[in-house]
Scaffold this motif. Structure first.
Motif, PDB file in Angstrom:
ATOM      1  N   UNK A  18      18.849   6.897 -37.310  1.00 41.78           N
ATOM      2  CA  UNK A  18      18.692   6.726 -35.863  1.00 41.78           C
ATOM      3  C   UNK A  18      17.252   6.312 -35.616  1.00 41.78           C
ATOM      4  N   UNK A  19      17.082   5.109 -35.056  1.00 42.91           N
ATOM      5  CA  UNK A  19      15.766   4.548 -34.785  1.00 42.91           C
ATOM      6  C   UNK A  19      15.425   4.767 -33.316  1.00 42.91           C
ATOM      7  N   UNK A  20      14.137   4.985 -33.032  1.00 44.17           N
ATOM      8  CA  UNK A  20      13.707   5.277 -31.669  1.00 44.17           C
ATOM      9  C   UNK A  20      12.450   4.498 -31.344  1.00 44.17           C
ATOM     10  N   UNK A  21      12.383   3.949 -30.120  1.00 47.46           N
ATOM     11  CA  UNK A  21      11.212   3.244 -29.607  1.00 47.46           C
ATOM     12  C   UNK A  21      10.877   3.815 -28.236  1.00 47.46           C
ATOM     13  N   UNK A  22       9.570   3.851 -27.919  1.00 42.10           N
ATOM     14  CA  UNK A  22       9.093   4.361 -26.630  1.00 42.10           C
ATOM     15  C   UNK A  22       8.213   3.290 -25.985  1.00 42.10           C
ATOM     16  N   UNK A  36       0.810  -1.213   0.000  1.00 42.62           N
ATOM     17  CA  UNK A  36       0.000   0.000   0.000  1.00 42.62           C
ATOM     18  C   UNK A  36       0.844   1.263   0.000  1.00 42.62           C
ATOM     19  N   UNK A  37       2.097   1.177   0.468  1.00 40.19           N
ATOM     20  CA  UNK A  37       2.961   2.353   0.506  1.00 40.19           C
ATOM     21  C   UNK A  37       3.504   2.736  -0.858  1.00 40.19           C
ATOM     22  N   UNK A  38       3.542   1.777  -1.790  1.00 38.96           N
ATOM     23  CA  UNK A  38       4.086   2.060  -3.113  1.00 38.96           C
ATOM     24  C   UNK A  38       3.096   2.883  -3.927  1.00 38.96           C
ATOM     25  N   UNK A  39       3.620   3.931  -4.549  1.00 37.90           N
ATOM     26  CA  UNK A  39       2.782   4.708  -5.455  1.00 37.90           C
ATOM     27  C   UNK A  39       3.113   4.275  -6.879  1.00 37.90           C
ATOM     28  N   UNK A  40       2.096   4.152  -7.686  1.00 35.39           N
ATOM     29  CA  UNK A  40       2.287   3.713  -9.061  1.00 35.39           C
ATOM     30  C   UNK A  40       2.576   4.933  -9.917  1.00 35.39           C
ATOM     31  N   UNK A  41       3.727   4.903 -10.591  1.00 33.65           N
ATOM     32  CA  UNK A  41       4.174   6.005 -11.429  1.00 33.65           C
ATOM     33  C   UNK A  41       3.968   5.660 -12.893  1.00 33.65           C
ATOM     34  N   UNK A  42       3.859   6.696 -13.700  1.00 36.17           N
ATOM     35  CA  UNK A  42       3.875   6.508 -15.151  1.00 36.17           C
ATOM     36  C   UNK A  42       5.327   6.665 -15.583  1.00 36.17           C
ATOM     37  N   UNK A  43       5.880   5.594 -16.131  1.00 31.73           N
ATOM     38  CA  UNK A  43       7.296   5.569 -16.475  1.00 31.73           C
ATOM     39  C   UNK A  43       7.427   5.416 -17.977  1.00 31.73           C
ATOM     40  N   UNK A  44       8.223   6.283 -18.587  1.00 30.67           N
ATOM     41  CA  UNK A  44       8.453   6.232 -20.028  1.00 30.67           C
ATOM     42  C   UNK A  44       9.915   5.868 -20.275  1.00 30.67           C
ATOM     43  N   UNK A  45      10.120   4.794 -21.037  1.00 31.80           N
ATOM     44  CA  UNK A  45      11.459   4.339 -21.387  1.00 31.80           C
ATOM     45  C   UNK A  45      11.661   4.630 -22.868  1.00 31.80           C
ATOM     46  N   UNK A  46      12.675   5.463 -23.180  1.00 32.68           N
ATOM     47  CA  UNK A  46      12.995   5.802 -24.568  1.00 32.68           C
ATOM     48  C   UNK A  46      14.277   5.082 -24.958  1.00 32.68           C
ATOM     49  N   UNK A  47      14.233   4.365 -26.070  1.00 36.82           N
ATOM     50  CA  UNK A  47      15.384   3.610 -26.555  1.00 36.82           C
ATOM     51  C   UNK A  47      15.770   4.137 -27.930  1.00 36.82           C
ATOM     52  N   UNK A  48      17.046   4.440 -28.133  1.00 31.69           N
ATOM     53  CA  UNK A  48      17.528   4.893 -29.434  1.00 31.69           C
ATOM     54  C   UNK A  48      18.739   4.069 -29.817  1.00 31.69           C
ATOM     55  N   UNK A  49      18.855   3.794 -31.121  1.00 31.77           N
ATOM     56  CA  UNK A  49      20.000   3.026 -31.620  1.00 31.77           C
ATOM     57  C   UNK A  49      20.099   3.193 -33.126  1.00 31.77           C
ATOM     58  N   UNK A  50      21.285   2.845 -33.660  1.00 30.90           N
ATOM     59  CA  UNK A  50      21.474   2.825 -35.103  1.00 30.90           C
ATOM     60  C   UNK A  50      21.166   1.451 -35.677  1.00 30.90           C
ATOM     61  N   UNK A  51      21.309   0.409 -34.871  1.00 32.22           N
ATOM     62  CA  UNK A  51      21.058  -0.957 -35.314  1.00 32.22           C
ATOM     63  C   UNK A  51      19.647  -1.370 -34.905  1.00 32.22           C
TER      64      UNK A  51
END
Length: 153
Positions: free
Chosen positions: A119-123, A48-63
């Motif tokens: 440069x490719x990007x994923x979210x 119950x103490x944990x708060x749920x966050x909105x987390x965004x992970x951005x990944x970038x690469x050439x391959x």
């Protein structure tokens, strides 16, 4: 309609008839429900103490292959922990282009070299406590893949 319970999942079989050239064939369809939003909110790993966050992970690469491998590992880790996960969302590819003359002295015919780097990007978006994201992102990340993690409240 025939209904039977298999473990905690319900299998619904509907019997239909299909006609092909005057002959009758029975066909069956089987539906297995996936996880609902109630399953994510009833997760027992969260206190119950944990708060749920909105987390965004951005990944970038050439391959692209290395990028897709890291994305699939992150999404699989999130699904193993039953987290609400959206993605990977494919962002537009950036093309960095440099056009130069082949001749070093400037004499001769005007021939040009054109160099390009993509440069490719994923979210990936996750809804979870920050401690859980630390466990998920502790996977082996391929060389050349850049990872950025941002947390919104």
């Amino acid at each position: 309609m025939l209904r039977s319970l298999v473990g905690s999942e319900m299998c619904i079989r509907d019997r239909y008839q299909r006609r092909v050239r005057g002959r009758v064939f029975p066909t069956f369809s089987c539906v297995f429900p996936s996880f609902t939003m109630a399953d994510y909110t009833k997760e027992k790993n969260f206190t119950e103490g944990d708060t749920i966050h909105k987390i965004r992970i951005s990944l970038t690469a050439r391959n692209v292959k290395a990028l897709e491998k890291v994305c699939s590992d992150l999404v699989q880790g999130a699904k193993d922990k039953r987290l609400h996960c959206k993605g990977p969302v494919r962002m537009p590819t950036k093309k960095l282009v440099i056009t130069t003359r082949k001749s070093p002295c400037g004499e001769g015919t005007n021939t040009w070299d054109r160099y390009e780097m993509r440069i490719h990007k994923r979210v990936i978006d996750l809804h979870s406590p920050s401690e859980t994201v630390k466990q998920i992102t502790s996977i082996n990340i391929e060389p050349g893949v850049t990872v950025e993690v941002t947390i919104d409240n």
